[in-house]
Design an enzyme around this catalytic site. Structure first.
Site, mmCIF file in Angstrom:
data_model
loop_
_atom_site.group_PDB
_atom_site.id
_atom_site.type_symbol
_atom_site.label_atom_id
_atom_site.label_comp_id
_atom_site.label_asym_id
_atom_site.label_seq_id
_atom_site.Cartn_x
_atom_site.Cartn_y
_atom_site.Cartn_z
ATOM 1 N N ASP A 182 22.076 -17.849 -69.490
ATOM 2 C CA ASP A 182 20.735 -17.296 -69.238
ATOM 3 C C ASP A 182 20.686 -16.740 -67.813
ATOM 4 O O ASP A 182 21.205 -17.331 -66.873
ATOM 5 C CB ASP A 182 19.676 -18.388 -69.421
ATOM 6 C CG ASP A 182 18.283 -17.802 -69.573
ATOM 7 O OD1 ASP A 182 17.694 -17.948 -70.668
ATOM 8 O OD2 ASP A 182 17.766 -17.187 -68.607
ATOM 9 N N ILE A 183 20.045 -15.575 -67.668
ATOM 10 C CA ILE A 183 19.950 -14.925 -66.359
ATOM 11 C C ILE A 183 19.052 -15.705 -65.401
ATOM 12 O O ILE A 183 19.167 -15.566 -64.177
ATOM 13 C CB ILE A 183 19.436 -13.471 -66.535
ATOM 14 C CG1 ILE A 183 19.833 -12.593 -65.370
ATOM 15 C CG2 ILE A 183 17.935 -13.419 -66.757
ATOM 16 C CD1 ILE A 183 19.600 -11.090 -65.616
ATOM 17 N N ASN A 232 12.127 -21.018 -78.742
ATOM 18 C CA ASN A 232 10.753 -20.596 -78.468
ATOM 19 C C ASN A 232 10.360 -19.586 -79.533
ATOM 20 O O ASN A 232 10.986 -18.534 -79.669
ATOM 21 C CB ASN A 232 10.660 -19.974 -77.071
ATOM 22 C CG ASN A 232 10.924 -20.991 -75.977
ATOM 23 O OD1 ASN A 232 10.540 -22.149 -76.096
ATOM 24 N ND2 ASN A 232 11.579 -20.559 -74.910
ATOM 25 N N GLY A 234 6.178 -19.198 -75.397
ATOM 26 C CA GLY A 234 6.826 -18.520 -74.277
ATOM 27 C C GLY A 234 7.967 -17.616 -74.674
ATOM 28 O O GLY A 234 8.788 -17.230 -73.831
ATOM 29 N N HIS A 276 16.993 -16.841 -80.735
ATOM 30 C CA HIS A 276 18.090 -17.437 -79.975
ATOM 31 C C HIS A 276 17.811 -18.903 -79.753
ATOM 32 O O HIS A 276 16.666 -19.332 -79.722
ATOM 33 C CB HIS A 276 18.279 -16.707 -78.633
ATOM 34 C CG HIS A 276 17.001 -16.536 -77.871
ATOM 35 N ND1 HIS A 276 16.096 -15.551 -78.178
ATOM 36 C CD2 HIS A 276 16.475 -17.240 -76.846
ATOM 37 C CE1 HIS A 276 15.061 -15.639 -77.359
ATOM 38 N NE2 HIS A 276 15.261 -16.667 -76.547
ATOM 39 N N HIS A 305 18.228 -21.876 -77.059
ATOM 40 C CA HIS A 305 18.552 -22.276 -75.689
ATOM 41 C C HIS A 305 19.343 -23.581 -75.775
ATOM 42 O O HIS A 305 18.913 -24.522 -76.450
ATOM 43 C CB HIS A 305 17.282 -22.540 -74.876
ATOM 44 C CG HIS A 305 16.390 -21.351 -74.685
ATOM 45 N ND1 HIS A 305 16.325 -20.655 -73.496
ATOM 46 C CD2 HIS A 305 15.512 -20.743 -75.523
ATOM 47 C CE1 HIS A 305 15.441 -19.671 -73.614
ATOM 48 N NE2 HIS A 305 14.927 -19.703 -74.832
#
Ligand code: 5GP
Length: 112
Positions: free
Chosen positions: A29-30, A85, A91, A98, A100
């Site tokens: 994750d960025i 999410n 959010g 995807h 997380h």
């Protein structure tokens, strides 16, 4: 129009792909929310979990079974958390479903 994650898989947006197979890919994750924060997604987009159909069952099963493999690649031997999410109240910001995968520390609970 391609989603963000499709562009990443196609090399149009830079990201280190830490795992991929025919069905899915995983990237860091960025904006990590934990020492390890990985996004695992299907290469063929599903908009969000609530849009998944019966025909997506094999893909969803594959994603879930791939989570522990990605966690192992990331060294998450002491545990990890998975989060999806779904929608505005959760959010969700990228409309390409995807998972997380979070870890690398002791995570708090409840999450909010
Ligand atoms: P969501 O909020 O939809 O559950 O998760 C989307 C995630 O994508 C966020 O955690 C966000 O930091 C991450 N993200 C957004 N843009 C990029 C990007 O260009 N590269 C990477 N690697 N992650 C991104």
């Amino acid at each position: 129009m391609k989603t963000l994650f499709e562009k990443i898989v196609d090399g149009e947006i830079p990201a280190k792909i830490i795992y991929q197979d025919d069905i899915c890919a995983a990237i860091n994750d960025i904006n990590p929310q934990a020492p390890v924060h990985v996004l695992l997604f299907p290469k063929k987009p599903i908009e969000r979990l609530s849009k998944a159909e019966q025909s997506d069952a094999d893909t969803l099963a594959h994603l879930m079974l791939t989570v522990p493999n990605v966690a192992k690649i990331c060294g998450l031997d002491n545990g990890f958390r998975v989060v999806i999410n779904n929608g505005k109240d959760a959010g969700e910001t990228v409309p390409h479903m995807h998972i997380h995968i979070l870890g690398g520390t002791t995570l708090g609970w409840p999450p909010c």
